[in-house]
Design a protein around this motif. Sequence first.
Motif, short mmCIF file in Angstrom:
data_model
loop_
_atom_site.label_atom_id
_atom_site.label_comp_id
_atom_site.label_asym_id
_atom_site.label_seq_id
_atom_site.Cartn_x
_atom_site.Cartn_y
_atom_site.Cartn_z
N GLY A 430 -1.35 54.68 107.97
CA GLY A 430 -2.10 54.08 109.10
C GLY A 430 -1.65 54.97 110.42
N GLU A 431 -0.17 55.35 110.36
CA GLU A 431 0.26 55.93 111.52
C GLU A 431 -0.26 57.70 111.51
OE1 GLU A 431 4.56 55.46 111.76
OE2 GLU A 431 4.40 53.50 110.83
N ILE A 432 0.19 58.06 112.65
CA ILE A 432 -0.17 59.37 113.00
C ILE A 432 1.25 60.52 112.22
CG2 ILE A 432 -0.83 61.33 114.34
CD1 ILE A 432 -3.09 58.93 114.06
N ALA A 433 0.66 61.41 111.58
CA ALA A 433 1.64 62.35 111.39
C ALA A 433 1.29 63.87 112.09
CB ALA A 433 1.79 62.82 109.62
N VAL A 434 2.58 64.68 112.23
CA VAL A 434 2.21 65.76 112.98
C VAL A 434 3.00 66.88 112.17
CG1 VAL A 434 1.60 64.95 115.22
CG2 VAL A 434 3.94 65.47 114.58
N TYR A 435 2.37 68.16 111.84
CA TYR A 435 3.21 68.96 111.30
C TYR A 435 3.72 69.96 112.55
CZ TYR A 435 4.18 72.89 107.97
OH TYR A 435 4.57 73.75 107.17
N LYS A 466 19.20 58.40 107.94
CA LYS A 466 18.68 60.03 108.32
C LYS A 466 17.23 59.85 107.71
CE LYS A 466 22.76 61.44 109.76
NZ LYS A 466 22.83 62.05 110.80
N ARG A 467 16.50 60.80 108.48
CA ARG A 467 15.13 61.12 107.98
C ARG A 467 15.17 61.96 106.93
NH1 ARG A 467 13.27 64.21 112.49
NH2 ARG A 467 12.40 62.48 113.36
N THR A 468 14.35 61.72 105.69
CA THR A 468 14.50 62.47 104.62
C THR A 468 13.39 63.48 104.70
OG1 THR A 468 15.11 60.57 103.37
CG2 THR A 468 14.43 62.27 101.88
N PRO A 469 13.80 64.85 104.82
CA PRO A 469 12.86 66.12 104.78
C PRO A 469 12.53 66.25 103.34
CG PRO A 469 15.14 66.79 105.08
CD PRO A 469 15.13 65.06 104.92
N PRO A 470 11.45 67.19 103.28
CA PRO A 470 10.82 67.61 101.94
C PRO A 470 12.02 68.11 101.21
CG PRO A 470 9.29 68.08 103.68
CD PRO A 470 10.58 67.64 104.45
N ARG A 471 12.83 68.94 101.89
CA ARG A 471 14.29 69.54 101.03
C ARG A 471 15.34 69.14 101.73
NH1 ARG A 471 15.50 74.40 104.05
NH2 ARG A 471 13.97 74.79 105.42
N GLU A 472 16.35 69.24 101.09
CA GLU A 472 17.70 69.02 101.78
C GLU A 472 18.27 70.07 102.29
OE1 GLU A 472 19.40 65.82 101.99
OE2 GLU A 472 17.44 65.21 101.09
N LEU A 473 19.28 69.82 103.45
CA LEU A 473 19.69 70.96 104.04
C LEU A 473 21.14 71.07 103.73
CD1 LEU A 473 18.00 70.42 107.43
CD2 LEU A 473 16.98 71.64 105.59
N THR A 474 21.55 72.40 104.02
CA THR A 474 23.11 72.97 103.99
C THR A 474 23.55 73.01 105.28
OG1 THR A 474 22.64 75.09 103.80
CG2 THR A 474 22.48 73.73 101.76
N GLY A 475 24.88 73.50 105.24
CA GLY A 475 25.37 73.65 106.64
C GLY A 475 24.95 74.92 107.34
N ASN A 476 24.34 75.86 106.47
CA ASN A 476 23.79 77.05 106.95
C ASN A 476 22.50 77.23 106.73
OD1 ASN A 476 26.49 78.26 107.65
ND2 ASN A 476 27.01 78.44 105.64
N ASP A 477 21.72 76.32 107.24
CA ASP A 477 20.33 76.04 107.03
C ASP A 477 19.50 75.99 108.22
OD1 ASP A 477 17.96 76.17 105.46
OD2 ASP A 477 18.69 74.85 103.78
N GLY A 480 12.93 74.24 109.73
CA GLY A 480 11.52 74.48 109.28
C GLY A 480 10.56 73.58 110.07
N ALA A 481 9.39 73.87 109.46
CA ALA A 481 8.13 73.02 109.96
C ALA A 481 7.94 71.97 108.79
CB ALA A 481 6.99 73.46 110.45
N GLY A 482 7.31 70.84 108.97
CA GLY A 482 6.76 69.85 108.01
C GLY A 482 6.26 68.83 108.54
N TRP A 483 5.92 67.77 107.88
CA TRP A 483 4.89 66.82 108.31
C TRP A 483 6.22 65.72 108.80
CZ3 TRP A 483 0.20 66.65 109.80
CH2 TRP A 483 -0.81 67.49 109.03
N ILE A 484 6.01 65.12 109.90
CA ILE A 484 6.86 63.78 110.42
C ILE A 484 5.82 63.12 111.23
CG2 ILE A 484 8.85 65.56 110.54
CD1 ILE A 484 8.35 65.61 113.48
N ARG A 485 6.54 61.91 111.42
CA ARG A 485 5.83 61.04 112.17
C ARG A 485 5.68 61.45 113.68
NH1 ARG A 485 9.31 55.81 111.64
NH2 ARG A 485 7.58 54.68 112.54
N ALA A 486 4.46 61.16 114.35
CA ALA A 486 4.66 61.82 115.45
C ALA A 486 5.42 60.99 116.66
CB ALA A 486 2.99 61.42 116.09
#
Length: 608
Positions: A430-435, A466-477, A480-486
């Motif tokens: 029901g909320e708005i997501a932005v890529y 912490k926001r859980t992105p579609p992939r986990e990040l390392t210290g050297n990463d 990128g872009a993805g769907w998040i809450r507006a």
Amino acid sequence: MALEAIRNDFARPPLHARNLYHLSVAMWDAWAVYDTGAGGNRPLARPILADERMRTDDVAASRNEAISYAAYRVLVHRYRESPGAEESLPSFDALLAEFGYHPSNETTRGNSAAAVGNRAALRVIRHGLADGADELGDYAFETGYEPVNPPLFVALPGAGELADPNRWQPLSLLEFIDQAGRRQAGNVQRFIGSHWGEVTPFALPRAALAAPGVYHDPGAPPYLRSDRSAEYRDAFAEVVRFSATLDPDDGVLIDIGPGALGGNSLGANDGRGYARNPVTGRPYAANVVKRGDWTRVIAEFWADGPDSETPPGHWNALANYVTDHPQQRRLLRGAGAELAPLEWDVKLYLALNGALHDAAIAAWGIKGHYDYVRPITAIRFMGQFGQSSDPSGPAYHPHGLPLEPELIEVITPESAAAGERHSHLADHVGEIAVYAWRGRAPSVVQRTFNRQQMAASVIPEVPVIKRTPPRELTGNDYWGAGWIRATEWLPYQRDSFVTPPFAGYVSGHSTFSRAAAEVLARFTGSAFFPGGLGEFTAPANEFLVFETGPSETIRLQWATYYDAADEAAISRLYGGIHPSVDDLPGRILGARVGSAAFNHALALFGDT
């Protein structure tokens, strides 16, 4: 040395434009006193050295000494209270001593070159105490402006209890580090330079004043809840579209060479590049790169981020690049006899920094007058209402974000199902997501905060998740872009800075850059960089500061100074700092400012 002092100071663009201008004035006057054809700097409180003309047996030696003392005194005065003073002041002393002069020689009496230089500096310093900048009051940082909106707590979703979505909102951060990498006291931004339109200009004409402190008024930007609401919504949705490109893994390749990019009309992004390099006569080579690398590189290169010389200093650095280029001849307006190096420098930097000083006055006067909202506020504010495109659809609100497939969408049970694009946002149906760029700031549990807390600018103590992105990040990463809450959207900036501490409209980068480009093009006699090509190299995985990258080495290239200025301007859209309604009027404003400054400088040079 002046640029290094700026890097060691707080990042305050209008102040540093003024410092560079006053430094250039002092150097020009110390040069001009030995030239019977040059005029004084008439726009200042009184003509600086206009009544002085000196004869000397060795003009070159006298000018070197006078200019050195003039520059030294202005720099010491302006940076003695800087947070980097312990680095800057000894460096000024060392350079003066390297030239064979002594800091203890403070004489202003007589005809010696040292006295001439010290007098030039003294008059500039005295002028600066009465030019409207409020130097004695620490540049009016604590008075004269109060935001209508309570702070936006960046770590919380949404825009808070916003009073007016058309007005600037200060940010509250757990830790604020400015663009120069300096940690700031407190956690709530204060508007830098809200009064700057009242500062004495170099060449801005009184006829251009539309209101006190407002030169070349472009008119109001689009407002939400007005007959231009659709323009407002579309402008800030466009910023989301730019944010979506900040991913080097999206598979998009673009040609960023001058054969494909550049040649825009003033105030537009309609250029298609150039068929040939006018200097070599050959076509420009293709420069194909990952779009997500290029967008991130320009966002950071032009952001003038950690340890930077701010936008005015950046254009001084580009002027250094042009002057030092082996193919650059020192011909004023590209004609006549070649100037001696010192005459070229003194005249170029007076014109350039006069233009940048006026650009700060014009842009910040408009910023203070219209007090316009930044994207982080507008996007989050509209996002918390819903979508404004489909009255019969879910989450409709007339002040919501406009829907755009694959960019701005409503989170539905179907889109949030396992394996679908919004699956990680299943708790927010029901909320708005932005890529968009996914960012790295923490999200927090939503709570209701009372108005007393908001007014006191207190950051509530809430558990951090912490926001859980579609992939986990390392210290050297990279994110990128993805769907998040507006409501959690962030600009592509450091999480300790996020957005500059002043209103958006008009863009300072756009105004500074076009004004500087006008001066460089007119002064050199060509809009094109020496050799028809300006370049900057961003090494792979070494250049970016906000995250790791670029993934491949990127060479920024510009055919003309205007192309570089336009890239600086549009970089702020990729960075999430401005919409195009801030950018494009700023370019037009900069063109007017730069042209007037150059013409005024010519008059001072005695050039008809």
